[in-house]
Design a protein around this motif. Structure first.
Motif, mmCIF file in Angstrom:
data_model
loop_
_atom_site.group_PDB
_atom_site.id
_atom_site.type_symbol
_atom_site.label_atom_id
_atom_site.label_comp_id
_atom_site.label_asym_id
_atom_site.label_seq_id
_atom_site.Cartn_x
_atom_site.Cartn_y
_atom_site.Cartn_z
ATOM 1 N N LEU A 84 0.823 -1.196 0.000
ATOM 2 C CA LEU A 84 0.000 0.000 0.000
ATOM 3 C C LEU A 84 0.864 1.254 0.000
ATOM 4 O O LEU A 84 0.477 2.279 -0.593
ATOM 5 N N ARG A 85 2.016 1.189 0.615
ATOM 6 C CA ARG A 85 2.930 2.336 0.573
ATOM 7 C C ARG A 85 3.368 2.625 -0.861
ATOM 8 O O ARG A 85 3.382 3.785 -1.311
ATOM 9 N N ILE A 86 3.690 1.565 -1.618
ATOM 10 C CA ILE A 86 4.083 1.745 -3.020
ATOM 11 C C ILE A 86 2.916 2.292 -3.840
ATOM 12 O O ILE A 86 3.085 3.175 -4.691
ATOM 13 N N ILE A 87 1.730 1.780 -3.586
ATOM 14 C CA ILE A 87 0.549 2.273 -4.305
ATOM 15 C C ILE A 87 0.335 3.751 -4.016
ATOM 16 O O ILE A 87 0.089 4.549 -4.935
ATOM 17 N N ALA A 88 0.393 4.140 -2.759
ATOM 18 C CA ALA A 88 0.176 5.539 -2.402
ATOM 19 C C ALA A 88 1.241 6.440 -3.018
ATOM 20 O O ALA A 88 0.940 7.556 -3.464
ATOM 21 N N THR A 89 2.472 5.951 -3.084
ATOM 22 C CA THR A 89 3.550 6.752 -3.652
ATOM 23 C C THR A 89 3.357 6.979 -5.148
ATOM 24 O O THR A 89 3.622 8.072 -5.655
ATOM 25 N N HIS A 90 2.885 5.959 -5.861
ATOM 26 C CA HIS A 90 2.762 6.049 -7.315
ATOM 27 C C HIS A 90 1.394 6.547 -7.778
ATOM 28 O O HIS A 90 1.241 6.911 -8.950
#
Length: 489
Positions: free
Chosen positions: A288-294
């Protein structure tokens, strides 16, 4: 229009023979031509009648057959004076009531051949993908119209047994004929429930459909991160992505090749605004951190039953996605009050929040949301057993525009909390109090007296008297009451 356009293909192969036969049987209404010199009444259709009209200059004895009146009786004169009068017989054809008249369709044509291309295109635009493909096999003219690019902005595939990979490959190949290797018209692909869709099908979409804006592949559990990265990297306009039930998906990011091609100013951003990852059981905090970042443009995010997510994931979400309006964390059992404190950082944007069955949430977390999200319209806190009247009071005073509230199975919610809601949230329309053991008729009367726009009230498994329910109906005439009280009807 030419005669060739209306005829059914004669050599389309075995696959289209049944379709051709169905079309020919349903459109062949041309009757056999009558003999040119026929003079008897047998040349007329059996569904017609004739009337004879006298005309001076001819004798009545020259009639070859008796004329019939509208009731079928003989219309010849019974008196001798009228039989001597000269007359001419003119046959006027009248259809019988309820009888079908012959269609004026040229021989060898179907009635649909008389429709202009624009009207046929409008009709075809309402057909499903599989129906449109069948129409393309009827005749040459329909084939050309059915494959008009304007009809192919959306493709819908369904069926668990459908070979979705092959279907995607065949459709994109046909749609790419006018623009080799690229389909510029396809914007929406819905393949939810196609369990045979795999990464091969998504790779084809990524290569051939750069204008894709909406992709729904719910229940396609064979899809993995690799193909998904390819789609979001090659389709920069993708805004709506439904991955419900795709258990192999753990995050969303750009491919390394796409990341290297982006300028530092643009960053590694993806245009997705709507993301549904319900039942993506392998999604974790780092994903979810990667999703939020991208995906910083996210406005709608649904993470129902992503049981591995914790409060730490929500910290990254609030930090990188400040525009989230709707957020569902139902059944994310590791989320607690600290996570709601991070969600509250979304402040004025948040309109919809679901934390159903998040047992770690108490009045503390609800107070954070109420204080910093005053424009909240919908809250689902069903099964949050730590929620009390104190938390409902904070919610009512800080979110006066609340429209829908679900606090079912919250045993500590009682009449006091309902009275606070009735006092400050007069616009409430949907309230669920299912299995709230402490609610009585007093709280329901307060709601009904102040919330006249109430449309739905769920009091199943609640010990409320029927008199209170009748009071609700008198004050909220449009309200539907869901109850388990046999004394109320």
């Amino acid at each position: 229009m030419g005669a060739n356009n209306g005829k059914v293909y004669g050599s389309e192969g075995k696959g289209s023979s049944s379709i051709s036969s169905d079309v020919s049987s349903s459109t062949d209404h041309t009757a056999t031509d009558a003999p040119k010199n026929a003079t008897s009444s047998e040349g007329l259709d059996s569904g017609t009648r004739t009337l004879s009209t006298p005309s001076p200059g001819l004798k009545s004895s020259s009639l070859s057959s008796p004329a019939l009146s509208s009731n079928g009786r003989d219309t010849r004169s019974t008196s001798s004076s009228s039989s001597a009068a000269a007359s001419e017989t003119v046959a006027v054809v009248h259809p019988q009531p309820g009888a079908r008249t012959r269609s004026r369709v040229p021989k060898g044509h179907a009635p649909a051949d008389l429709l202009p291309d624009g009207l046929l295109l409008q009709i075809f635009s309402h057909l499903a993908t599989n129906q449109l493909c069948r129409c393309a096999r009827v005749c040459r003219r329909w084939h050309n119209l059915a494959w008009d690019p304007r009809l192919w902005s959306t493709v819908r595939l369904d069926g668990e047994l459908l070979n979705a990979d092959r279907a995607v490959r065949v459709l994109t190949r046909r749609l790419c004929q006018d623009t080799p290797n690229v389909c510029l018209t396809l914007e929406t692909v819905v393949a939810s429930g196609c369990k045979r869709l795999t990464d091969r099908g998504l790779h084809v979409l990524a290569r051939c459909c750069p204008e894709l804006r909406r992709l729904e592949v719910a229940g396609c559990y064979n899809i993995s991160n690799e193909a998904l990265f390819e789609v979001v990297s090659r389709c920069p306009n993708l805004e709506h992505l439904d991955l419900s039930g795709c258990s192999k998906v753990t995050c969303i990011s750009l491919t390394e090749e796409a990341s290297l091609q982006l300028s530092p100013l643009h960053g590694q951003q993806i245009s997705i605004r709507y993301l549904d990852m319900t039942d993506c059981s392998c999604l974790e905090d780092d994903g979810l951190r990667i999703i939020a970042t991208h995906c910083p443009r996210l406005t709608h995010l649904y993470l129902r039953r992503c049981t591995r997510l914790s409060d730490e994931a929500l910290r990254h979400l609030a930090l990188h996605c400040p525009s989230v309006r709707e957020l569902s964390l139902s059944d994310c059992r590791l989320v607690g009050d600290f996570g709601l404190r991070e969600v509250a950082r979304l402040e004025g944007c948040l309109r919809y929040l679901s934390v159903a069955h998040c047992a770690r949430i108490t009045d503390v977390g609800v107070r954070y949301v109420a204080r910093y999200c005053p424009k909240l319209r919908y809250l689902n806190a069903r099964g949050c057993e730590g929620l009390t009247d104190h938390g409902l009071g904070h919610l009512a005073r800080s979110c006066p525009k609340l429209k829908s509230l679900d606090v079912g199975k919250c045993p500590l919610v009682s009449d006091g909390g309902l009275e606070q809601l009735a006092l400050y949230c007069a616009g409430l329309r949907r309230v669920s109090l299912r299995a709230c053991e402490s609610v009585t008729g007093r709280g329901l009367r307060a709601l009904a007296a102040n919330c006249c726009q109430l449309q739905l009230l769920n009091v199943q498994e609640c010990e409320v008297p029927p008199e209170a329910l009748r009071f609700v109906l008198r004050h909220c005439r449009k309200c539907v009451i869901e109850h388990t009280n046999p004394a109320f009807y």
